[in-house]
Design an enzyme around this catalytic site. Sequence first.
Site, PDB file in Angstrom:
ATOM      1  N   GLY A  28       0.666  -1.361  -0.103  1.00  0.00           N
ATOM      2  CA  GLY A  28      -0.145   0.070  -0.071  1.00  0.00           C
ATOM      3  C   GLY A  28       0.781   1.252   0.035  1.00  0.00           C
ATOM      4  N   GLU A  58       4.698 -10.724  -6.405  1.00  0.00           N
ATOM      5  CA  GLU A  58       3.753 -10.680  -7.398  1.00  0.00           C
ATOM      6  C   GLU A  58       3.814  -9.883  -8.623  1.00  0.00           C
ATOM      7  OE1 GLU A  58       3.687  -8.625  -5.007  1.00  0.00           O
ATOM      8  OE2 GLU A  58       2.867  -6.714  -5.032  1.00  0.00           O
ATOM      9  N   HIS A  91       8.327  -7.465  -3.442  1.00  0.00           N
ATOM     10  CA  HIS A  91       6.867  -7.852  -4.078  1.00  0.00           C
ATOM     11  C   HIS A  91       7.105  -9.218  -5.023  1.00  0.00           C
ATOM     12  CE1 HIS A  91       4.766  -4.118  -3.292  1.00  0.00           C
ATOM     13  NE2 HIS A  91       6.014  -3.501  -3.249  1.00  0.00           N
ATOM     14  N   LYS A 130     -10.440  -9.729 -16.241  1.00  0.00           N
ATOM     15  CA  LYS A 130     -10.531  -9.839 -17.825  1.00  0.00           C
ATOM     16  C   LYS A 130     -10.041 -10.677 -18.393  1.00  0.00           C
ATOM     17  CE  LYS A 130     -12.251  -6.878 -21.376  1.00  0.00           C
ATOM     18  NZ  LYS A 130     -13.448  -6.458 -21.431  1.00  0.00           N
ATOM     19  N   SER A 157     -23.254  -7.050 -27.330  1.00  0.00           N
ATOM     20  CA  SER A 157     -22.837  -5.433 -27.756  1.00  0.00           C
ATOM     21  C   SER A 157     -21.687  -5.929 -28.844  1.00  0.00           C
ATOM     22  CB  SER A 157     -22.180  -4.888 -26.617  1.00  0.00           C
ATOM     23  OG  SER A 157     -20.911  -5.620 -26.148  1.00  0.00           O
ATOM     24  N   GLY A 158     -21.312  -7.143 -28.958  1.00  0.00           N
ATOM     25  CA  GLY A 158     -20.329  -7.615 -29.988  1.00  0.00           C
ATOM     26  C   GLY A 158     -19.056  -7.447 -28.922  1.00  0.00           C
ATOM     27  N   GLY A 159     -19.008  -7.044 -27.778  1.00  0.00           N
ATOM     28  CA  GLY A 159     -17.718  -6.951 -27.204  1.00  0.00           C
ATOM     29  C   GLY A 159     -17.536  -8.355 -26.252  1.00  0.00           C
ATOM     30  N   ASP A 208     -17.332  -8.885 -22.996  1.00  0.00           N
ATOM     31  CA  ASP A 208     -17.849  -9.431 -21.805  1.00  0.00           C
ATOM     32  C   ASP A 208     -19.222  -9.853 -22.001  1.00  0.00           C
ATOM     33  OD1 ASP A 208     -15.706  -8.615 -20.776  1.00  0.00           O
ATOM     34  OD2 ASP A 208     -16.372  -6.504 -20.089  1.00  0.00           O
ATOM     35  N   SER A 209     -19.965  -9.195 -22.653  1.00  0.00           N
ATOM     36  CA  SER A 209     -21.311  -9.640 -22.967  1.00  0.00           C
ATOM     37  C   SER A 209     -21.370 -11.022 -23.624  1.00  0.00           C
ATOM     38  CB  SER A 209     -22.315  -8.876 -23.636  1.00  0.00           C
ATOM     39  OG  SER A 209     -21.946  -8.489 -24.930  1.00  0.00           O
ATOM     40  N   ALA A 210     -20.382 -11.203 -24.791  1.00  0.00           N
ATOM     41  CA  ALA A 210     -20.473 -12.454 -25.474  1.00  0.00           C
ATOM     42  C   ALA A 210     -20.185 -13.668 -24.629  1.00  0.00           C
ATOM     43  CB  ALA A 210     -19.278 -12.263 -26.682  1.00  0.00           C
ATOM     44  N   CYS A 240       5.168  -6.138   1.635  1.00  0.00           N
ATOM     45  CA  CYS A 240       5.552  -4.944   1.609  1.00  0.00           C
ATOM     46  C   CYS A 240       4.777  -4.090   2.956  1.00  0.00           C
ATOM     47  CB  CYS A 240       5.355  -4.228   0.345  1.00  0.00           C
ATOM     48  SG  CYS A 240       6.334  -2.639   0.284  1.00  0.00           S
ATOM     49  N   TYR A 241       3.948  -3.290   2.531  1.00  0.00           N
ATOM     50  CA  TYR A 241       3.081  -2.814   3.575  1.00  0.00           C
ATOM     51  C   TYR A 241       2.635  -3.654   4.654  1.00  0.00           C
ATOM     52  CZ  TYR A 241      -0.228   0.222   6.275  1.00  0.00           C
ATOM     53  OH  TYR A 241      -0.933   0.692   6.883  1.00  0.00           O
TER      54      TYR A 241
END
Length: 519
Positions: free
Chosen positions: A60, A180, A178, A375, A232-234, A236-238, A87-88
């Site tokens: 953080g 990650e 870190h 995503k 929508s063609g994108g 996420d909705s697909a 870290c933090y």
Amino acid sequence: MSITEHAGAPVLVVDFGAQYAQLIARRVREAHVYSEIVAHSITADQVVARRPAGIILSGGPKSVNVPGAPVLDPAIYELGVPVLGICYGAQLIARQLGGTVDGDGNGEYGRTTLTVASDGPAPSVLLGAVPPSFDVWMSHFDAIVAPPAGFRTTASTAEAPVAAMEDPARAIYGVQFHPEVVHTHGGQEILKAFLYEVCGCRPSWTMTSVIEAATEAIRQQVGTERVICGLSGGVDSAVAAALVHKAVGPQLTCVFVDTGLLRAGEADQVEATFREQFNIDLVHVKAGDRFLGALDDIQDPERKRKIIGETFIRVFEEAASELGDARFLVQGTLYPDIIESGTKDAAKIKSHHNVGGLPDDMQFELVEPLRSLFKDEVRAVGEELGLPEEIVWRQPFPGPGLAVRIVGTVNAERVAILQAADAIVTEEIRRAGLYRELWQSFAVLPVVHTVGVMGDERTYAHPIIIRAVTSDDAMTADWARLPYEVLERLASRIINEVPGVNRVAYDITSKPPGTIEWE
Ligand code: XMP
């Protein structure tokens, strides 16, 4: 069973700084362990209720020594649930359990060499798979100078005498660096050691298990009722639609509002994928004329957006009411949307917010099969479900579509010019192997005319602006250093192949001060 129950006990990532927490959660999932991000205000009782396999405290931006710096409910350390502080998070463990964190030393930023202690009674489980000395990524000003009682120091760097510490008896670990980030060599091995060896997790979070659990959860939620999904063609909705279809097949109807402001070929692609490949009941509303009519003579970008938004809602509403009896609406909400509204301020959580501002009197219960996915996981699910590459890897596209890339008033002729130029941009960027690397790459049509000469003729036609940017989240962006050969091909093809264009320019504005879109 819900998608998260199926995943086994989660690892909770406590958020002390959103970007760090998200990256850690993603790395844990890459190790095939389900992780969830929680607010740092979580109490020991709330932790117990989640029955986690382990807890990771994120980095953080604050100093643990500053009054009011966020802390962890100290009772959490007593639960017997393994804890890893990063870290933090490590400094917080030191401070809360009686060690010393000092801000007077020299901070370390960037790559530094970590040396693993070789004098302990037994090698550290956490650092068991890494070499005695390796490069790690540091970003800290304060340093732990004395670990709490019961801890031993397991690694150090030039500026951090306690770069790793542990109390295996209580299963509490801390690392100043870190693990990650990719710059920490072996960072993923360290996280895996914590997950598998310390927490006893099994690598069972795979896209196949995600799909199985999600389809089961959807079936339980919707029973035998009808479901609608706006496409929508994108991506996420697909992916959401494909998942719901896998779960409840013919109970799903997809509504695709074709605004006429889409990229070339996009509507055909939606037809080919959803109707032909997946055999999904698809309502394709061809509303291009209606949108163009509503946009007639409108120049102001915000008015364009508002008109398109309202027209969209109206068209969707009409299509939905014709379907009559659907009770559920699919929405492609992703995990980062949930985190944004959830961990920062619990009061902001909206469980039943409406898609795209649909009116309140449209009473749907939401189905959100992607709400626990990042995503990249959504893309992996899409690939696993057999969605075409063009949809799964499609770059983001603004809701108002090409209307905000025509700088000025919108008409059919301008949309056609822009679609043709944009298709060439996409084709050449793909051909150069750059499509996935770029956040967005597209054409913009300013409604002005420039003078040119083609053959022996003077021309007076539109310019096309090419916009290509790199970005992680669209909040900031940099213009892409496209190779000159690619720019040359783009200019030559657009001018030769798109009637009405006689000039091509490349936009070299970053964000800020520019925005990604031109309007
Ligand atoms: P800007 O232009 O603000 O865009 O840098 C940031 C990201 O958001 C997208 N964008 C929109 N998306 N409706 C949307 O759904 C909009 O009105 C809109 N405006 C911009 C843009 O494509 C970029 O990815």
